[in-house]
Write a protein that holds these residues in place. Structure first.
Motif, PDB file in Angstrom:
ATOM      1  N   SER A 266      16.742  67.117  24.159  1.00 17.56           N
ATOM      2  CA  SER A 266      15.826  66.004  23.901  1.00 17.56           C
ATOM      3  C   SER A 266      15.111  66.149  22.563  1.00 17.56           C
ATOM      4  CB  SER A 266      14.798  65.900  25.034  1.00 17.56           C
ATOM      5  OG  SER A 266      15.445  65.767  26.289  1.00 17.56           O
ATOM      6  N   ASN A 267      15.367  67.252  21.853  1.00 21.00           N
ATOM      7  CA  ASN A 267      14.751  67.509  20.545  1.00 21.00           C
ATOM      8  C   ASN A 267      13.223  67.522  20.638  1.00 21.00           C
ATOM      9  OD1 ASN A 267      14.856  68.148  17.820  1.00 21.00           O
ATOM     10  ND2 ASN A 267      14.798  65.994  17.180  1.00 21.00           N
ATOM     11  N   VAL A 268      12.701  68.140  21.693  1.00 22.96           N
ATOM     12  CA  VAL A 268      11.253  68.346  21.837  1.00 22.96           C
ATOM     13  C   VAL A 268      10.997  69.852  21.791  1.00 22.96           C
ATOM     14  CG1 VAL A 268      10.678  66.196  23.001  1.00 22.96           C
ATOM     15  CG2 VAL A 268      11.565  68.118  24.347  1.00 22.96           C
ATOM     16  N   LEU A 269      11.363  70.436  20.655  1.00 20.87           N
ATOM     17  CA  LEU A 269      11.283  71.888  20.516  1.00 20.87           C
ATOM     18  C   LEU A 269       9.850  72.388  20.540  1.00 20.87           C
ATOM     19  CD1 LEU A 269      13.962  72.321  17.692  1.00 20.87           C
ATOM     20  CD2 LEU A 269      14.275  72.545  20.166  1.00 20.87           C
ATOM     21  N   SER A 270       8.887  71.535  20.218  1.00 18.43           N
ATOM     22  CA  SER A 270       7.494  71.977  20.206  1.00 18.43           C
ATOM     23  C   SER A 270       7.035  72.447  21.578  1.00 18.43           C
ATOM     24  CB  SER A 270       6.597  70.843  19.719  1.00 18.43           C
ATOM     25  OG  SER A 270       6.739  69.698  20.539  1.00 18.43           O
ATOM     26  N   GLN A 271       7.675  71.967  22.663  1.00 20.12           N
ATOM     27  CA  GLN A 271       7.294  72.407  23.997  1.00 20.12           C
ATOM     28  C   GLN A 271       7.719  73.856  24.262  1.00 20.12           C
ATOM     29  OE1 GLN A 271       8.422  69.730  27.115  1.00 20.12           O
ATOM     30  NE2 GLN A 271       7.895  67.878  25.946  1.00 20.12           N
ATOM     31  N   LEU A 272       8.592  74.362  23.426  1.00 18.76           N
ATOM     32  CA  LEU A 272       9.058  75.747  23.592  1.00 18.76           C
ATOM     33  C   LEU A 272       8.299  76.721  22.705  1.00 18.76           C
ATOM     34  CD1 LEU A 272      12.934  75.090  23.566  1.00 18.76           C
ATOM     35  CD2 LEU A 272      11.376  75.064  25.535  1.00 18.76           C
ATOM     36  N   TRP A 273       7.619  76.223  21.667  1.00 14.27           N
ATOM     37  CA  TRP A 273       6.971  77.118  20.709  1.00 14.27           C
ATOM     38  C   TRP A 273       5.895  77.980  21.360  1.00 14.27           C
ATOM     39  CZ3 TRP A 273       5.990  72.948  16.366  1.00 14.27           C
ATOM     40  CH2 TRP A 273       7.228  72.585  15.808  1.00 14.27           C
ATOM     41  N   GLU A 274       5.077  77.372  22.216  1.00 12.86           N
ATOM     42  CA  GLU A 274       3.938  78.110  22.773  1.00 12.86           C
ATOM     43  C   GLU A 274       4.369  79.203  23.741  1.00 12.86           C
ATOM     44  OE1 GLU A 274       3.004  74.897  26.352  1.00 12.86           O
ATOM     45  OE2 GLU A 274       1.627  75.097  24.646  1.00 12.86           O
ATOM     46  N   LYS A 275       5.622  79.151  24.202  1.00 17.92           N
ATOM     47  CA  LYS A 275       6.137  80.192  25.093  1.00 17.92           C
ATOM     48  C   LYS A 275       7.003  81.215  24.353  1.00 17.92           C
ATOM     49  CE  LYS A 275       4.209  78.490  28.743  1.00 17.92           C
ATOM     50  NZ  LYS A 275       3.092  79.217  29.424  1.00 17.92           N
ATOM     51  N   ASP A 276       7.110  81.058  23.073  1.00 19.81           N
ATOM     52  CA  ASP A 276       7.891  82.008  22.287  1.00 19.81           C
ATOM     53  C   ASP A 276       7.117  83.316  22.151  1.00 19.81           C
ATOM     54  OD1 ASP A 276      10.110  82.617  20.224  1.00 19.81           O
ATOM     55  OD2 ASP A 276       8.266  82.926  19.085  1.00 19.81           O
ATOM     56  N   GLN A 277       7.767  84.429  22.451  1.00 18.94           N
ATOM     57  CA  GLN A 277       7.097  85.730  22.467  1.00 18.94           C
ATOM     58  C   GLN A 277       6.540  86.104  21.093  1.00 18.94           C
ATOM     59  OE1 GLN A 277      10.110  88.385  24.062  1.00 18.94           O
ATOM     60  NE2 GLN A 277       9.262  88.246  26.131  1.00 18.94           N
ATOM     61  N   GLU A 293       4.976  82.383   9.441  1.00 20.96           N
ATOM     62  CA  GLU A 293       6.308  81.838   9.672  1.00 20.96           C
ATOM     63  C   GLU A 293       6.223  80.320   9.657  1.00 20.96           C
ATOM     64  OE1 GLU A 293      10.054  82.254  12.825  1.00 20.96           O
ATOM     65  OE2 GLU A 293       8.000  82.594  13.513  1.00 20.96           O
ATOM     66  N   GLY A 294       7.283  79.691   9.137  1.00 18.27           N
ATOM     67  CA  GLY A 294       7.334  78.247   9.121  1.00 18.27           C
ATOM     68  C   GLY A 294       7.640  77.679  10.492  1.00 18.27           C
ATOM     69  N   PRO A 295       7.532  76.377  10.666  1.00 23.44           N
ATOM     70  CA  PRO A 295       7.802  75.745  11.963  1.00 23.44           C
ATOM     71  C   PRO A 295       9.263  75.873  12.350  1.00 23.44           C
ATOM     72  CG  PRO A 295       7.489  74.086  10.254  1.00 23.44           C
ATOM     73  CD  PRO A 295       7.122  75.399   9.634  1.00 23.44           C
ATOM     74  N   LEU A 296       9.494  76.065  13.636  1.00 26.58           N
ATOM     75  CA  LEU A 296      10.851  76.221  14.164  1.00 26.58           C
ATOM     76  C   LEU A 296      11.412  74.837  14.473  1.00 26.58           C
ATOM     77  CD1 LEU A 296      10.130  79.246  16.525  1.00 26.58           C
ATOM     78  CD2 LEU A 296      11.292  79.330  14.319  1.00 26.58           C
ATOM     79  N   ASN A 297      11.870  74.156  13.450  1.00 27.67           N
ATOM     80  CA  ASN A 297      12.402  72.808  13.618  1.00 27.67           C
ATOM     81  C   ASN A 297      13.914  72.796  13.802  1.00 27.67           C
ATOM     82  OD1 ASN A 297       9.892  71.485  13.402  1.00 27.67           O
ATOM     83  ND2 ASN A 297       9.990  71.580  11.158  1.00 27.67           N
ATOM     84  N   PHE A 298      14.486  73.912  14.147  1.00 29.67           N
ATOM     85  CA  PHE A 298      15.921  74.005  14.417  1.00 29.67           C
ATOM     86  C   PHE A 298      16.112  74.570  15.826  1.00 29.67           C
ATOM     87  CE2 PHE A 298      14.427  77.655  11.990  1.00 29.67           C
ATOM     88  CZ  PHE A 298      14.810  78.732  12.779  1.00 29.67           C
ATOM     89  N   PRO A 299      17.246  74.290  16.471  1.00 27.99           N
ATOM     90  CA  PRO A 299      17.466  74.761  17.840  1.00 27.99           C
ATOM     91  C   PRO A 299      17.492  76.282  17.898  1.00 27.99           C
ATOM     92  CG  PRO A 299      19.064  73.074  17.235  1.00 27.99           C
ATOM     93  CD  PRO A 299      18.371  73.475  15.978  1.00 27.99           C
ATOM     94  N   PRO A 300      17.222  76.867  19.063  1.00 23.96           N
ATOM     95  CA  PRO A 300      17.354  78.320  19.221  1.00 23.96           C
ATOM     96  C   PRO A 300      18.728  78.801  18.767  1.00 23.96           C
ATOM     97  CG  PRO A 300      16.250  77.398  21.122  1.00 23.96           C
ATOM     98  CD  PRO A 300      16.705  76.233  20.287  1.00 23.96           C
ATOM     99  N   SER A 350       0.250  82.510  -4.124  1.00 24.95           N
ATOM    100  CA  SER A 350       0.677  81.760  -2.949  1.00 24.95           C
ATOM    101  C   SER A 350       2.169  81.924  -2.735  1.00 24.95           C
ATOM    102  CB  SER A 350       0.334  80.271  -3.098  1.00 24.95           C
ATOM    103  OG  SER A 350       1.083  79.702  -4.161  1.00 24.95           O
ATOM    104  N   VAL A 351       2.600  81.660  -1.500  1.00 23.40           N
ATOM    105  CA  VAL A 351       4.006  81.611  -1.127  1.00 23.40           C
ATOM    106  C   VAL A 351       4.220  80.314  -0.364  1.00 23.40           C
ATOM    107  CG1 VAL A 351       5.863  82.654   0.221  1.00 23.40           C
ATOM    108  CG2 VAL A 351       4.270  84.111  -1.038  1.00 23.40           C
ATOM    109  N   SER A 352       5.118  79.496  -0.829  1.00 25.30           N
ATOM    110  CA  SER A 352       5.424  78.224  -0.178  1.00 25.30           C
ATOM    111  C   SER A 352       6.844  78.275   0.363  1.00 25.30           C
ATOM    112  CB  SER A 352       5.290  77.059  -1.167  1.00 25.30           C
ATOM    113  OG  SER A 352       3.992  77.007  -1.714  1.00 25.30           O
ATOM    114  N   GLN A 353       6.991  77.927   1.636  1.00 27.46           N
ATOM    115  CA  GLN A 353       8.323  77.892   2.237  1.00 27.46           C
ATOM    116  C   GLN A 353       8.926  76.509   2.021  1.00 27.46           C
ATOM    117  OE1 GLN A 353       9.134  78.039   6.646  1.00 27.46           O
ATOM    118  NE2 GLN A 353       9.855  80.085   6.122  1.00 27.46           N
ATOM    119  N   LEU A 354       9.988  76.455   1.243  1.00 25.74           N
ATOM    120  CA  LEU A 354      10.634  75.185   0.909  1.00 25.74           C
ATOM    121  C   LEU A 354      11.668  74.769   1.931  1.00 25.74           C
ATOM    122  CD1 LEU A 354      11.228  75.861  -2.897  1.00 25.74           C
ATOM    123  CD2 LEU A 354       9.205  74.855  -1.790  1.00 25.74           C
ATOM    124  N   CYS A 355      12.192  75.712   2.673  1.00 22.42           N
ATOM    125  CA  CYS A 355      13.262  75.414   3.632  1.00 22.42           C
ATOM    126  C   CYS A 355      13.283  76.496   4.702  1.00 22.42           C
ATOM    127  CB  CYS A 355      14.606  75.350   2.905  1.00 22.42           C
ATOM    128  SG  CYS A 355      16.041  75.251   3.989  1.00 22.42           S
TER     129      CYS A 355
END
Length: 683
Positions: A266-277, A293-300, A350-355
């Motif tokens: 369903s591409n609702v990965l944000s529901q999994l972030w808070e349970k990530d160890q 760490e940048g946002p996990l916007n890709f599947p596991p 600074s450090v900026s994550q581009l990808c």
């Protein structure tokens, strides 16, 4: 799953032109050789350095500057063979590559079985070869590499940045089986980038959901155990910037596999972030304080059926998880002095994550690779290389191969420093075409008075034909290149047609039955040997006593010498080792007559004669090659090996049967002697 989150693309691009890459600073490195009018015996002063009309903006004198970008890649390859193409993984042929100046690649679970480890000890492993082959056309050079069983870390940089990458060190820590096995643990490469200390740490931590505390302890052990030499940044966290990545094996807690797969579909990965160890640990574990760490916007990225994009369908049905991660940490300016207690941290602005994305297109492993691109802004820079090299725009004649260099104040030179001549697109500092030792007799005086030192390449060491080349000063103390030039042209006439480039004697390639005996060359090479683009099928075997080396016709006349001093053709008349008289096994009157006949001029058939198109080859008993110790024989690729004892035993058997063969019956037979039957020989 099935699609990876695309990285933002800035502008179309392709491989940069090898003719005019970007310059390495505010001053041009390529110079014309000026006319020298100074007195003999004294190094002439360096010419005035004109300003470069198009300086590289990242190196301009300013209070802060941005290193365009650093790419970090992590991949658990699951003992698989390398794929045929990794351009998309490294973001090549895209807009990101034009601005990427460094690439760090961390691999886990590279095949480390005993047969593979033995092969990789003799040759470069296949994964490293692949990345070097792919990156060298884009002017990336292997800066450093470290391996601990199946964990490998490779660091690449554009060649014109090499003089500004110094103080390179590596370390590794085993955590498997209580610290005795290297299947788990961490490897690191630390270096100074424009005067700022940066550390790349590739880790493979314990697996399984319930091993979260073990992962915490192992990471703390790695941070504690890895220590570097020098006055600054002795520990990993003492560096101005730390990149931590690898198969960290953190899992998703509480949620069952059905809900996890539903959230992915369903591409609702944000529901999994808070349970990530790992997300939970960053806020609760002191050892992870400050890591970002940048946002996990890709599947596991774990676990997939090999060869597919389907999650685990085996009986175990492991829950998908983001096991492969890339994090970074900036040293806080408030930390003051590092472990060396000698200077405060210069700091990173600074450090900026581009990808930050995964690559679903790679299916050789049960893990998907993950890549991240960073833009780093430094507070200051080192804009002058340790060694500046001056060279003419073009070498049309051998006498133009003059190199002049000047060492910066404080540079620690060594008598083992050398200047390498590299073809544009070289892969690592030892991938030179030719080299010359940096002259040391007046080096200290020139360093003290800031004068130029001049050296000249000899004609036989120069490449023939046309091509673009680069000169680099290799520092033995720092094990890195301390100065480079821009590409320049070499246009020298080729050797006469019909002669082999590696055989100055011009011997025919049809001579397929000759037996060659080569004495090991004595070469003062700066390295054990050059790393070849294509691995030789004959490794650097131990020098066993009693070996007869016979090159195959395919490899005859091909030199594999690592140093220019020994790059010379094989002499035309190279004799074979003859059979000593004592081994004939013949005694008595008839045997005595045979030996007397052999000693006479008419009895020259006693010695081995090989009839080739070029004429007969003979060797006498007092020849040095005839008495050569087989332990001193050099090795050529694709050699057939034969024990001398076996050869002599067959000769004795032939003698016992009553005849002496006068011609070799097979390519592996030893030289024969005599034609008379063995009459009257006593046992």
């Amino acid at each position: 799953p099935g699609r990876s989150a695309p990285c933002p693309r800035r502008r179309p691009a392709g491989p940069p032109s090898p003719l005019r890459p970007r310059r390495s600073g505010g001053r041009c490195c390529r110079r014309r050789s000026p006319a020298t009018t100074s007195r003999p015996g004294r190094a002439p002063p360096c010419p005035a350095l004109p300003r470069c009309p198009r300086p590289f903006p990242a190196m301009l004198a300013c209070s802060s500057f941005v290193l365009p970008s650093i790419t970090v890649v992590t991949w658990n390859v699951g003992t698989a063979m390398p794929p045929s193409d990794v351009t998309s993984l490294l973001h090549l042929n895209t807009g990101e590559t034009n601005d990427v100046d460094m690439i760090a690649i961390g691999l886990q679970e590279v095949n480390s079985k005993i047969n593979k480890r033995l092969k990789d000890a003799l040759f470069t492993d296949q994964w490293s070869e692949l990345f070097m082959d792919v990156l060298s056309p884009f002017h990336f050079i292997l800066v450093s590499t470290v391996r601990m069983q199946g964990v490998i870390l490779l660091v690449f940089a554009k060649y014109y940045h090499l003089p500004f990458l110094q103080d390179i060190q590596t370390d590794c820590t085993r955590t498997g089986l209580g610290g005795y096995w290297g299947n788990k643990g961490g490897v690191s490469v630390r270096l100074s980038i424009f005067g700022h200390m940066v550390c790349f740490l590739n880790c493979h931590l314990p697996a399984h959901l319930e091993k979260a505390e073990q992962r915490k302890e192992d990471f703390a052990t790695i941070l504690h155990m890895q220590q570097f030499e020098g006055r600054v940044a002795n520990g990993i966290l003492d560096h101005d910037l730390v990149f931590w990545f690898g198969d960290l094996n953190f899992r998703i807690e509480s949620l069952d596999i059905c809900f996890v797969k539903y959230a992915i579909d369903s591409n609702v990965l944000s529901q999994l972030w808070e349970k990530d160890q790992l997300n939970i640990a960053k806020s609760t574990w002191p050892v992870l304080r400050g890591f970002q760490e940048g946002p996990l916007n890709f599947p596991p990225t774990f676990k997939f059926d090999v060869g597919t994009n389907k999650y685990d369908s085996s009986a175990k049905k492991r829950k998908p998880a983001w096991t492969d991660r890339i994090l970074w940490k900036i040293k806080s300016p408030s930390t003051g002095l590092g472990a060396g207690r000698s200077r405060p941290s210069q700091g990173i602005l600074s450090v900026s994550q581009l990808c930050y994305c995964s690559h679903m297109e790679y299916t050789v492993s049960d893990h998907k690779p993950v890549a991240a691109i960073f833009a780093v802004q430094f507070t200051s820079k080192v804009d002058k290389p340790p060694v500046e090299i001056y060279v003419a725009d073009e070498w049309n004649r051998p006498e133009q191969a003059v190199v002049r260099y000047k060492m910066a104040v404080g540079f620690h030179r060594s008598s083992w420093d050398w200047i390498g001549l590299y073809r544009v697109g070289f892969r690592h500092p030892k991938d030179y075409v030719s080299y010359i030792w940096a002259r040391s007799d007046d080096g200290e005086r020139c360093l003290e008075k800031q004068l130029c030192v001049q050296v000249t390449f000899s004609e036989e060491t120069l490449p023939k034909g046309n091509g673009e080349y680069i000169l680099g000063y290799y520092s033995n103390n720092s094990s890195s290149i301390a100065g480079v030039t821009e590409p320049f042209q070499i246009s020298l006439p080729r050797s006469e047609e019909g002669s082999s480039p590696t055989d100055s004697s011009g011997s025919s390639s049809e001579e397929d039955d000759s037996t060659l005996v080569l004495l090991a060359p004595k070469s003062r090479s700066p390295s054990p040997g050059k790393m070849k683009r294509h691995r030789s099928r004959s490794p650097s075997l131990a020098k066993f006593q009693g070996l007869i080396l016979r090159p195959s016709s395919r490899d005859r006349g091909t030199s594999r010498s690592p140093s220019p001093q020994s790059r010379r053709g094989l002499p035309r008349d190279i004799p074979a080792i003859h059979l000593p008289q004592e081994e004939l096994g013949c005694h008595g009157a008839k045997g005595k007559e045979l030996r007397q006949a052999a000693d006479s001029p008419e009895g020259s058939s006693f010695y081995q004669t090989v009839q080739e198109q070029g004429g007969p080859w003979r060797v006498s008993s007092d020849s040095p090659l005839a008495r050569a110790d087989p332990r001193n024989l050099g090795l050529l690729p694709a050699l057939r090996l034969e024990m001398i004892d076996q050869a002599l035993s067959r000769q004795r058997d032939s003698a016992k049967q009553g005849y002496y063969p006068c011609r070799r019956k097979s390519p592996t037979s030893p030289p024969g002697c005599g034609t008379s039957p063995k009459e009257g020989c006593s046992p």
